[in-house]
Design a protein around this motif. Sequence first.
Motif, PDB file in Angstrom:
ATOM      1  N   GLU A  26      31.966  45.798  26.642  1.00  0.00           N
ATOM      2  CA  GLU A  26      30.530  46.036  26.455  1.00  0.00           C
ATOM      3  C   GLU A  26      30.157  46.116  24.987  1.00  0.00           C
ATOM      4  N   LEU A 106      41.724  45.281  32.076  1.00  0.00           N
ATOM      5  CA  LEU A 106      41.155  46.529  32.595  1.00  0.00           C
ATOM      6  C   LEU A 106      39.644  46.551  32.401  1.00  0.00           C
ATOM      7  N   ALA A 110      36.970  46.850  35.493  1.00  0.00           N
ATOM      8  CA  ALA A 110      35.883  47.835  35.531  1.00  0.00           C
ATOM      9  C   ALA A 110      34.543  47.124  35.712  1.00  0.00           C
ATOM     10  N   THR A 113      33.673  45.674  39.370  1.00  0.00           N
ATOM     11  CA  THR A 113      33.120  46.513  40.432  1.00  0.00           C
ATOM     12  C   THR A 113      31.613  46.326  40.550  1.00  0.00           C
ATOM     13  N   ARG A 114      30.996  45.772  39.522  1.00  0.00           N
ATOM     14  CA  ARG A 114      29.548  45.569  39.550  1.00  0.00           C
ATOM     15  C   ARG A 114      29.176  44.116  39.273  1.00  0.00           C
TER      16      ARG A 114
ATOM     17  N   VAL B  20      26.789  56.925  36.052  1.00  0.00           N
ATOM     18  CA  VAL B  20      27.867  56.026  35.629  1.00  0.00           C
ATOM     19  C   VAL B  20      28.327  55.168  36.810  1.00  0.00           C
ATOM     20  N   ALA B  21      28.407  55.778  37.996  1.00  0.00           N
ATOM     21  CA  ALA B  21      28.807  55.010  39.176  1.00  0.00           C
ATOM     22  C   ALA B  21      27.840  53.847  39.400  1.00  0.00           C
ATOM     23  N   LYS B  23      25.598  52.469  37.090  1.00  0.00           N
ATOM     24  CA  LYS B  23      25.301  51.562  35.976  1.00  0.00           C
ATOM     25  C   LYS B  23      26.493  51.197  35.104  1.00  0.00           C
ATOM     26  N   GLY B  24      27.577  51.954  35.193  1.00  0.00           N
ATOM     27  CA  GLY B  24      28.740  51.651  34.359  1.00  0.00           C
ATOM     28  C   GLY B  24      28.761  52.487  33.095  1.00  0.00           C
ATOM     29  N   TYR B  25      29.962  52.689  32.584  1.00  0.00           N
ATOM     30  CA  TYR B  25      30.154  53.589  31.456  1.00  0.00           C
ATOM     31  C   TYR B  25      29.300  53.234  30.238  1.00  0.00           C
ATOM     32  N   GLU B  26      29.357  51.984  29.835  1.00  0.00           N
ATOM     33  CA  GLU B  26      28.678  51.614  28.590  1.00  0.00           C
ATOM     34  C   GLU B  26      27.184  51.404  28.799  1.00  0.00           C
ATOM     35  N   THR B  27      26.835  50.960  29.983  1.00  0.00           N
ATOM     36  CA  THR B  27      25.435  50.629  30.245  1.00  0.00           C
ATOM     37  C   THR B  27      24.578  51.890  30.386  1.00  0.00           C
ATOM     38  N   LYS B 103      35.246  53.463  40.781  1.00  0.00           N
ATOM     39  CA  LYS B 103      34.388  52.723  39.850  1.00  0.00           C
ATOM     40  C   LYS B 103      34.332  53.459  38.516  1.00  0.00           C
ATOM     41  N   VAL B 104      34.043  54.735  38.607  1.00  0.00           N
ATOM     42  CA  VAL B 104      33.915  55.540  37.395  1.00  0.00           C
ATOM     43  C   VAL B 104      35.274  55.693  36.703  1.00  0.00           C
ATOM     44  N   LEU B 106      37.907  53.729  36.825  1.00  0.00           N
ATOM     45  CA  LEU B 106      38.285  52.466  36.188  1.00  0.00           C
ATOM     46  C   LEU B 106      37.554  52.296  34.852  1.00  0.00           C
ATOM     47  N   ASP B 107      36.285  52.626  34.868  1.00  0.00           N
ATOM     48  CA  ASP B 107      35.526  52.585  33.611  1.00  0.00           C
ATOM     49  C   ASP B 107      36.198  53.431  32.540  1.00  0.00           C
TER      50      ASP B 107
END
Lengths: 195, 195
Positions: A26, A106, A110, A113-114, B20-21, B23-27, B103-104, B106-107
């Motif tokens: 990202e 990895l 991650a 999943t989306r 986070v679940a 939208k994802g960690y960075e988003t 999901k989280v 793995l992020d």
Amino acid sequence: MSQKTELRRKQIIKAAYQAVADKGYETVTLQDIANYADVSKGVPNYYFQNKEDVLAHLLEEITERIYQKEKTAVVNETSFQDMLQAYIEAVFINPRENKKFFKVYLDFLAQATRNERYREINALFYQNCSSISKMILVRGESEGHFHNRNHDDDGKTIRSMIDGYMIQWLMTGDDKKHETYKESCLKAITNYLTS
Amino acid sequence: MSQKTELRRKQIIKAAYQAVADKGYETVTLQDIANYADVSKGVPNYYFQNKEDVLAHLLEEITERIYQKEKTAVVNETSFQDMLQAYIEAVFINPRENKKFFKVYLDFLAQATRNERYREINALFYQNCSSISKMILVRGESEGHFHNRNHDDDGKTIRSMIDGYMIQWLMTGDDKKHETYKESCLKAITNYLTS
DNA sequence: GAAATTATTCTGACCGGTCAATTAATCTGA
DNA sequence: TCAGATTAATTGACCGGTCAGAATAATTTC
């Protein structure tokens, strides 16, 4: 597609590989990728639809390359044990390459999943890995090490061990432990298959 | 720290988990987290140092909670096989919760390759998981299912299988396959330990 | 009414993607 | 052969949008 276009795309993907390894999926920008490729910012957008398109091709490229390497290593051996060992040696190739590949991989898992597209590319990779396991299992059966195994389940288990051990090694952050994780992984798979 | 502060922090972390679940960690943004918690944008910054601090506490919270759940499930059983099955049942709890957690998680694993603090939190989680495996292994030995096993290696292998199978299930994107992946995972671990 | 807490606004930075302008490469035809 | 024309490739300034964190304002609490 012309040969030059092909070369440029490869150059950009290679740059993207290093850029993502260094900065993360990202965080990496098109500017980063352009800088790593020693071209200006517009070039990646000229050869690819957008950022995601660059990165999807990156995932395709690295998973395909790894698969080819692993397959070649395995088919060059003749016995069950040599094939299995060659597989694991090809997977745990060295700390530098493993770190680079699995960091990036990895990141993609991650994202996957989306992101349906990444999931599809990874599904092909899983399928390819499974075909490698199958070759080894068939050989193991013909040598009488075991019988009537479920190849699909065994393929998943072997993949789990490889990914799992590799992730755990990656999390140690210790290059020196690479060898022992490789050995433990090989022992675990051998122990799982031949009981 | 006052009780109310504690509650607010928990509320923000819970919101961050869902955010986070989704939208994802960075988003994910601080605004997202604030929205999910039904507070204004300044609140997360008031209760935590910054975005990374919120997310680090999130990782601590979810890994600790999972560990406690798994441990409780295992210690409530008496036989080796029941303990192992209870462990896997606690891990593969249901598609919704597994999807959210992994999901989280793995992020965070992807981030951890470039973030020492996350690696440390995860190292503690691994240690805790290893202690659960050890309980099961000790019981298995006392029941005579096996002897003289290397508990550290077995812990790593069991963790590999769990993470590996869970990731592979996650990549199928198919809730219905959850049950079969759970069963395959349990079978694989059983087969690995008792040969 | 002062301190603690929450809500809102501001700011500086950065990103992806666009695009007009420039440069390089290729083609064409006499 | 080669000059001019045409096409392809490259550049980097720019724009709309977004974000984290800071600053400020409003509100609540004691």
